[in-house]
Motif scaffolding. Sequence first.
Motif, short mmCIF file in Angstrom:
data_model
loop_
_atom_site.label_atom_id
_atom_site.label_comp_id
_atom_site.label_asym_id
_atom_site.label_seq_id
_atom_site.Cartn_x
_atom_site.Cartn_y
_atom_site.Cartn_z
N SER A 1 4.42 4.40 8.36
CA SER A 1 5.87 4.40 8.55
C SER A 1 6.59 4.07 7.25
O SER A 1 7.60 4.72 6.91
CB SER A 1 6.25 3.40 9.64
N SER A 2 6.11 3.08 6.51
CA SER A 2 6.75 2.73 5.24
C SER A 2 6.62 3.86 4.23
O SER A 2 7.56 4.13 3.46
CB SER A 2 6.13 1.45 4.69
N GLU A 3 5.47 4.52 4.21
CA GLU A 3 5.28 5.63 3.28
C GLU A 3 6.27 6.75 3.53
O GLU A 3 6.87 7.30 2.59
CB GLU A 3 3.84 6.16 3.41
N GLU A 4 6.48 7.07 4.80
CA GLU A 4 7.43 8.14 5.12
C GLU A 4 8.85 7.74 4.74
O GLU A 4 9.63 8.57 4.25
CB GLU A 4 7.36 8.49 6.60
N THR B 1 0.83 -1.20 0.00
CA THR B 1 0.00 0.00 0.00
C THR B 1 0.86 1.26 0.00
O THR B 1 0.58 2.22 -0.73
CB THR B 1 -0.93 0.00 1.22
N ALA B 2 1.92 1.25 0.82
CA ALA B 2 2.82 2.41 0.85
C ALA B 2 3.51 2.60 -0.50
O ALA B 2 3.69 3.75 -0.96
CB ALA B 2 3.85 2.22 1.96
N ILE B 3 3.90 1.51 -1.16
CA ILE B 3 4.53 1.62 -2.48
C ILE B 3 3.56 2.25 -3.48
O ILE B 3 3.93 3.11 -4.29
CB ILE B 3 5.00 0.24 -2.97
N TYR B 4 2.30 1.83 -3.44
CA TYR B 4 1.32 2.42 -4.36
C TYR B 4 1.15 3.91 -4.09
O TYR B 4 1.11 4.73 -5.03
CB TYR B 4 -0.02 1.71 -4.22
N ASP C 1 -5.40 7.07 7.93
CA ASP C 1 -5.34 7.98 9.08
C ASP C 1 -6.47 7.71 10.06
O ASP C 1 -6.27 7.77 11.29
CB ASP C 1 -5.40 9.43 8.60
N VAL C 2 -7.65 7.39 9.54
CA VAL C 2 -8.77 7.07 10.43
C VAL C 2 -8.51 5.77 11.17
O VAL C 2 -8.77 5.66 12.38
CB VAL C 2 -10.08 7.00 9.61
N MET C 3 -8.00 4.74 10.48
CA MET C 3 -7.73 3.46 11.11
C MET C 3 -6.65 3.54 12.17
O MET C 3 -6.64 2.75 13.12
CB MET C 3 -7.31 2.44 10.05
N THR C 4 -5.75 4.51 12.03
CA THR C 4 -4.69 4.65 13.02
C THR C 4 -5.24 4.96 14.40
O THR C 4 -4.67 4.55 15.42
CB THR C 4 -3.70 5.75 12.58
N GLY C 5 -6.36 5.65 14.47
CA GLY C 5 -6.90 6.07 15.75
C GLY C 5 -8.06 5.26 16.28
O GLY C 5 -8.64 5.63 17.30
N ILE C 6 -8.41 4.16 15.62
CA ILE C 6 -9.56 3.39 16.11
C ILE C 6 -9.18 2.65 17.39
O ILE C 6 -8.05 2.18 17.54
CB ILE C 6 -10.07 2.39 15.05
N PRO C 7 -10.10 2.51 18.35
CA PRO C 7 -9.81 1.74 19.56
C PRO C 7 -9.59 0.26 19.24
O PRO C 7 -10.16 -0.28 18.29
CB PRO C 7 -11.07 1.95 20.42
N MET D 1 -2.31 -3.20 13.01
CA MET D 1 -0.95 -3.09 12.50
C MET D 1 -0.87 -2.41 11.14
O MET D 1 0.07 -1.64 10.89
CB MET D 1 -0.32 -4.49 12.39
N ILE D 2 -1.81 -2.69 10.26
CA ILE D 2 -1.71 -2.23 8.87
C ILE D 2 -1.53 -0.71 8.77
O ILE D 2 -0.63 -0.25 8.05
CB ILE D 2 -2.93 -2.71 8.06
N PRO D 3 -2.34 0.11 9.45
CA PRO D 3 -2.13 1.56 9.29
C PRO D 3 -0.77 2.04 9.79
O PRO D 3 -0.19 2.95 9.20
CB PRO D 3 -3.27 2.18 10.11
#
Length: 368
Positions: A236-239, A167-170, A189-195, A229-231
């Motif tokens: 991190s990979s995208e950056e 996903t980050a490569i795309y 970004d939304v998934m990063t903050g889900i409980p 984990m995915i988000p």
Amino acid sequence: MTTVTAPPQAPPPSVVREHHGLTSGRLPRWAPWGMLGASAALTALVFAVLAMAGDAGFSIAGWAVVTALVYLILITAVSSVVEGRRKGVDRLVTGVVAVAFGVAMVPLVSVAWTVLVNGIAGINAEFFTSSMRNVVGEGGGALHAIVGTLLITLAAAVISIPIGIFTAIYLVEYGAGKRLANGITFLVDVMTGIPSIVAGLFAYALFALFLGPGIRMGIMGSIALSVLMIPVVVRSSEEMLRLVPNELREAAYALGVPKWLTITKVVLPTSIAGITTGVMLSISRVIGETAPLLLTAGVATSMNYNLFEGRMMTLPVFAYTQYMNAGIPVQAYHDRAWAAALILILIVMLLNLVARLVAKIFSPKLGR
């Protein structure tokens, strides 16, 4: 015949050591440490007198706070007088940063020390070689929980790492400026903050839809952890991929290398150190989750090596159940809970050490 004589050489200049004093416009190097020691001694004396006068104990936290405040005031005032207002403000800001660092380290050191002291009491050979099957009271171990944690986390990593990196490569290499890429970025970004409990409910609902309510399996826990984990892997990979200089890509394109091969042979090897660190951070993020695993993997007292059949115990759930459902003697249950927490921390530390080793080995070498 004319004789040419060399001009007399001047004696080498002697090395003059520079000494700074209170009247030289600059404080000596020992001055900040001396002021810190004086502040600590003075405030310790005041707190000791107050403790004896009021029949109360010596407040270490209060002493540390007052010491920091006295030191900041003292170093700022002395530096402003001797070195000038600008240097005094600089030393004040430096002291505030140092105090903030110390404050941030207090809970970290406190938690690590508490877990270490309480966890050692429950560490023995039986803890690593047996499960809790047919164990009531003393005895038993957490082998089933350790195996369950490793298997569930490994399965979650196998699911999450390829999806996150691809996903980050795309997003970086193919989707720049496209609406689909912008939508994916927003959802990540939304998934990063889900409980974490929401991830557990999602995995449980997904499997209950096909296998019926009440189902508990280790793979369900892996799915729930992969949602968390995915988000983290994607961001991190995208950056890290964005930090790769475009000149490297352009040089590969100029040689006629296809884009997919450029990504494989140039972009990914250049950013592998940062990607590995991000992956390990994502694993450390989910390996201690309790709520989603309670819903999906459940609670078990026996060994289970099959992710696709039956309940499976993990170290966070083991520590929770041992502490909250303590029997008799209570101390035995609490010792096992603290020991499980200690083992979990050691596993996270080991994973981070492995990540550093992998990053050091596979990172691009800058030397010729």
